[in-house]
Scaffold this active site. Sequence first.
Site, mmCIF file in Angstrom:
data_model
loop_
_atom_site.group_PDB
_atom_site.id
_atom_site.type_symbol
_atom_site.label_atom_id
_atom_site.label_comp_id
_atom_site.label_asym_id
_atom_site.label_seq_id
_atom_site.Cartn_x
_atom_site.Cartn_y
_atom_site.Cartn_z
ATOM 1 N N HIS B 123 0.799 -1.232 0.000
ATOM 2 C CA HIS B 123 0.000 0.000 0.000
ATOM 3 C C HIS B 123 0.837 1.290 0.000
ATOM 4 O O HIS B 123 0.291 2.394 -0.020
ATOM 5 C CB HIS B 123 -0.945 -0.024 1.213
ATOM 6 C CG HIS B 123 -2.128 0.879 1.110
ATOM 7 N ND1 HIS B 123 -2.350 1.922 1.980
ATOM 8 C CD2 HIS B 123 -3.149 0.896 0.227
ATOM 9 C CE1 HIS B 123 -3.475 2.537 1.636
ATOM 10 N NE2 HIS B 123 -3.986 1.940 0.583
ATOM 11 N N LYS B 125 3.124 4.465 -1.199
ATOM 12 C CA LYS B 125 3.102 5.362 -2.357
ATOM 13 C C LYS B 125 4.297 6.283 -2.213
ATOM 14 O O LYS B 125 4.168 7.421 -1.749
ATOM 15 C CB LYS B 125 1.820 6.217 -2.376
ATOM 16 C CG LYS B 125 0.504 5.458 -2.246
ATOM 17 C CD LYS B 125 -0.105 5.660 -0.875
ATOM 18 C CE LYS B 125 -1.495 5.063 -0.718
ATOM 19 N NZ LYS B 125 -1.818 3.846 -1.363
ATOM 20 N N ASP B 130 17.380 9.602 -7.285
ATOM 21 C CA ASP B 130 18.842 9.725 -7.151
ATOM 22 C C ASP B 130 19.316 9.497 -5.720
ATOM 23 O O ASP B 130 20.303 10.119 -5.291
ATOM 24 C CB ASP B 130 19.307 11.106 -7.666
ATOM 25 C CG ASP B 130 19.097 11.253 -9.175
ATOM 26 O OD1 ASP B 130 18.937 10.220 -9.863
ATOM 27 O OD2 ASP B 130 19.072 12.390 -9.658
#
Lengths: 179, 179
Positions: B123, B125, B130
Amino acid sequence: VRVREVLFFPSRVTCVEGLLAAAREDGGKGLRLAPCLCSLPHEESELSRLLARLLSARRSLELCIFAFSCPQLSCAILLLQRRGVRVRVVTDADYMAVKGSQIGILRKAGIQVRHDQESGYMHHKFAIIDKRLLLTGSLNWTTQAIQHNRENVMIVEDAKYVKLFLEEFERLWEDYNPV
Amino acid sequence: VRVREVLFFPSRVTCVEGLLAAAREDGGKGLRLAPCLCSLPHEESELSRLLARLLSARRSLELCIFAFSCPQLSCAILLLQRRGVRVRVVTDADYMAVKGSQIGILRKAGIQVRHDQESGYMHHKFAIIDKRLLLTGSLNWTTQAIQHNRENVMIVEDAKYVKLFLEEFERLWEDYNPV
Ligand SMILES: [Zn+2]
Ligand SMILES: [Zn+2]
């Protein structure tokens, strides 16, 4: 030193009754609590660390949460309210109607709750403690998410981030004013 | 000065073709692009700011995303891959199968993707650019969420938080290794 921490879920399932009982007895200083006899491990976990942060609130809690069904987190919010902490909750109208939602219980206890009145979801998952500490991430406050999902909750003690999220909370609080 | 910023959604719907076209022509320095003639506003928006951050990647992108169906964000990831950025994606098996998911398109372009093999949801996000900049919050990369939901994406340039999320990414990357 400022708190910079991340809780990664799923959390082991541990007993948090001791934590909640201690918070309940906050007034009765030095009171010795009988140890819990349940069969769960009585250790730290991601959930107990999240609960401990919440229970540290002394003045205010702004909570902005899409889905809220976890009974232990609900219990913590009720304790804060009883302790005199100013609690305000913003949530999503659709999830509120789901079986197991704790929002009705919070409202019955007199906690101010506002919800969206729009087609999109109110999908935030953040809390602000004493206008000082921000908890935010992917985690909805459901037992499913806590025990089974891969999730994160950042704990951020940084005035700039706290201010930005507080401003968002106040925007939603006004937008969702029912009058 | 370290970046400390939060994007709050929904985003206004704006044209991001110019942004993507400029990134495509990255090699052809000083090339003058013809202005886009579409009817959308050609201004900054939360989506364009998110895209600009992503397109700043020069070496690596770790992306850990539950739901990914936004074509413009997918286009940006494909551009990064073509530019030689090392892109790795972790996602949720259930959402991957949903119509409109961009995961199949990324895979066909040769981008490494791994998904969960467990009952709970993957779940998270978040994205790490870099190994230096963390983007994380409530936002799934879907047009619905971007245009209609109340969502947040924190932009965090802080070595400690980046390290913690990178470690979580590497844990998932190993846990979801199909071999
Ligand atoms: Zn117990
Ligand atoms: Zn255009």
